[in-house]
Design a protein around this motif. Structure first.
Motif, PDB file in Angstrom:
ATOM      1  N   TYR B  47       0.850  -1.180   0.000  1.00 20.93           N
ATOM      2  CA  TYR B  47       0.000   0.000   0.000  1.00 20.93           C
ATOM      3  C   TYR B  47       0.889   1.235   0.000  1.00 20.93           C
ATOM      4  O   TYR B  47       2.035   1.177   0.435  1.00 20.93           O
ATOM      5  CB  TYR B  47      -0.865   0.052   1.272  1.00 20.93           C
ATOM      6  N   SER B  49       0.549   5.863   0.378  1.00 16.19           N
ATOM      7  CA  SER B  49      -0.304   6.985   0.778  1.00 16.19           C
ATOM      8  C   SER B  49       0.342   8.285   0.320  1.00 16.19           C
ATOM      9  O   SER B  49       1.528   8.511   0.555  1.00 16.19           O
ATOM     10  CB  SER B  49      -0.471   6.999   2.294  1.00 16.19           C
ATOM     11  N   LYS B  55      -5.053   6.618   0.894  1.00 16.34           N
ATOM     12  CA  LYS B  55      -4.350   5.357   0.718  1.00 16.34           C
ATOM     13  C   LYS B  55      -4.664   4.799  -0.652  1.00 16.34           C
ATOM     14  O   LYS B  55      -5.755   4.993  -1.192  1.00 16.34           O
ATOM     15  CB  LYS B  55      -4.734   4.356   1.811  1.00 16.34           C
ATOM     16  N   GLU B  56      -3.679   4.099  -1.194  1.00 19.06           N
ATOM     17  CA  GLU B  56      -3.846   3.462  -2.496  1.00 19.06           C
ATOM     18  C   GLU B  56      -3.302   2.049  -2.426  1.00 19.06           C
ATOM     19  O   GLU B  56      -2.267   1.817  -1.803  1.00 19.06           O
ATOM     20  CB  GLU B  56      -3.065   4.232  -3.574  1.00 19.06           C
ATOM     21  N   LYS B  57      -3.966   1.118  -3.069  1.00 23.20           N
ATOM     22  CA  LYS B  57      -3.473  -0.256  -3.107  1.00 23.20           C
ATOM     23  C   LYS B  57      -2.263  -0.348  -4.005  1.00 23.20           C
ATOM     24  O   LYS B  57      -2.195   0.297  -5.055  1.00 23.20           O
ATOM     25  CB  LYS B  57      -4.571  -1.187  -3.629  1.00 23.20           C
ATOM     26  N   PRO B  61      -2.162  -6.049  -2.112  1.00 21.18           N
ATOM     27  CA  PRO B  61      -2.838  -5.544  -0.922  1.00 21.18           C
ATOM     28  C   PRO B  61      -3.673  -6.570  -0.154  1.00 21.18           C
ATOM     29  O   PRO B  61      -4.092  -6.318   0.979  1.00 21.18           O
ATOM     30  CB  PRO B  61      -3.758  -4.474  -1.510  1.00 21.18           C
ATOM     31  N   TYR B  64      -4.109  -7.212   3.829  1.00 21.04           N
ATOM     32  CA  TYR B  64      -3.527  -6.066   4.532  1.00 21.04           C
ATOM     33  C   TYR B  64      -4.473  -4.869   4.483  1.00 21.04           C
ATOM     34  O   TYR B  64      -5.283  -4.748   3.571  1.00 21.04           O
ATOM     35  CB  TYR B  64      -2.203  -5.650   3.884  1.00 21.04           C
ATOM     36  N   SER B  65      -4.328  -3.983   5.450  1.00 18.13           N
ATOM     37  CA  SER B  65      -4.939  -2.666   5.388  1.00 18.13           C
ATOM     38  C   SER B  65      -3.941  -1.676   5.979  1.00 18.13           C
ATOM     39  O   SER B  65      -2.923  -2.078   6.550  1.00 18.13           O
ATOM     40  CB  SER B  65      -6.270  -2.624   6.143  1.00 18.13           C
ATOM     41  N   VAL B  66      -4.217  -0.396   5.800  1.00 18.60           N
ATOM     42  CA  VAL B  66      -3.307   0.635   6.295  1.00 18.60           C
ATOM     43  C   VAL B  66      -4.099   1.758   6.944  1.00 18.60           C
ATOM     44  O   VAL B  66      -5.301   1.899   6.749  1.00 18.60           O
ATOM     45  CB  VAL B  66      -2.416   1.227   5.178  1.00 18.60           C
ATOM     46  N   LEU B  76       0.672  -0.399   9.044  1.00 18.16           N
ATOM     47  CA  LEU B  76       0.244  -1.556   8.245  1.00 18.16           C
ATOM     48  C   LEU B  76      -0.444  -2.538   9.180  1.00 18.16           C
ATOM     49  O   LEU B  76       0.086  -2.845  10.249  1.00 18.16           O
ATOM     50  CB  LEU B  76       1.447  -2.226   7.577  1.00 18.16           C
TER      51      LEU B  76
END
Lengths: 110, 115
Positions: B47, B49, B55-57, B61, B64-66, B76
């Motif tokens: 990811y 940002s 945020k952008e993949k 991705p 996961y997330s951010v 992360l």
């Protein structure tokens, strides 16, 4: 699909000689190419780059050559020093998207 | 000198755990990134940002997330850790013009092992 390929996982060179690290790419849209250097237990650090409109860029002991017709670039280190022992990553930059090669581990022998 | 600090050098977590990897940069950089590095595969972008709360993949991705609530911090999150997420995780930052003229500055990495 590996757009940036570093076909040599490792390379061993005598101290004081020339080190040549090679990189091939398949994406004709890359605007720039960059080389990063990575020591164990550290993050990569930027080393040198070249625009796709040039065929050579030099910075001290480091020179990068770009052959667009062959889709090949190389990093020359002259003379090689013990502190150059590291993993070197070749990176293609296409419209701000970075594509990383797998890396070449350079070992400088005393 | 730019400093990118990752909160942990080594982490061992169990399958199914929620995992947080924290990254802080001190140079007021707009852009922040999370990569993972695996043998033979180079660095792969998870990811990124461009700004706070943006945020952008990246390329990988899934799983996961951010979170970017403050400009200097980029987290992360592994919602439910799995063994295939065992890897070296690298955080990076750069100033607004990203690419040739604005190199990435990396932290020293977090080696995560999921058992």
């Amino acid at each position: 699909d590996q757009q940036v390929k570093q076909n040599s996982p490792s390379l061993s060179v005598q101290e004081g000689r020339i080190s040549i690290l090679n990189c091939d790419y398949t994406n004709s849209m890359f605007d720039y190419f960059l080389w990063y250097k990575k020591y164990p237990a550290e993050g990569p650090t930027f080393l040198i780059s070249i625009s796709s409109i040039k065929d050579k860029n030099e910075d001290g002991r480091f020179t990068v050559f770009l052959n667009k017709s062959a889709k090949h670039l190389s990093l020359h280190i002259v003379p090689s020093q013990p502190g150059d022992s590291a993993v070197y990553f070749c990176v293609g930059d296409s419209n701000y998207q970075l594509i990383w090669g797998a890396g070449t581990k350079l070992i400088i022998k005393p | 000198d730019v400093k990118v600090t990752q909160s942990s050098r080594y982490l061992v977590k169990r399958t199914g755990e929620k995992v947080f990897l924290e990254c802080v940069q001190d140079m007021d950089h707009e852009n922040m990134f999370w990569y993972r590095q695996d043998p033979g595969l180079g660095l792969r972008l998870i990811y990124f940002s461009y700004d706070v709360k943006m945020k952008e993949k990246g390329d990988i991705p899934e799983g996961y997330s951010v979170s970017r609530e403050k400009k200097e911090r980029f987290s992360l999150i592994l919602e439910s850790a799995s063994t295939n997420q065992t890897s070296m995780y690298l955080c990076a930052s750069s100033s607004k013009v990203w690419g040739y003229n604005s190199p990435l500055h990396f932290g020293n990495g977090t080696r995560l092992t999921v058992t």
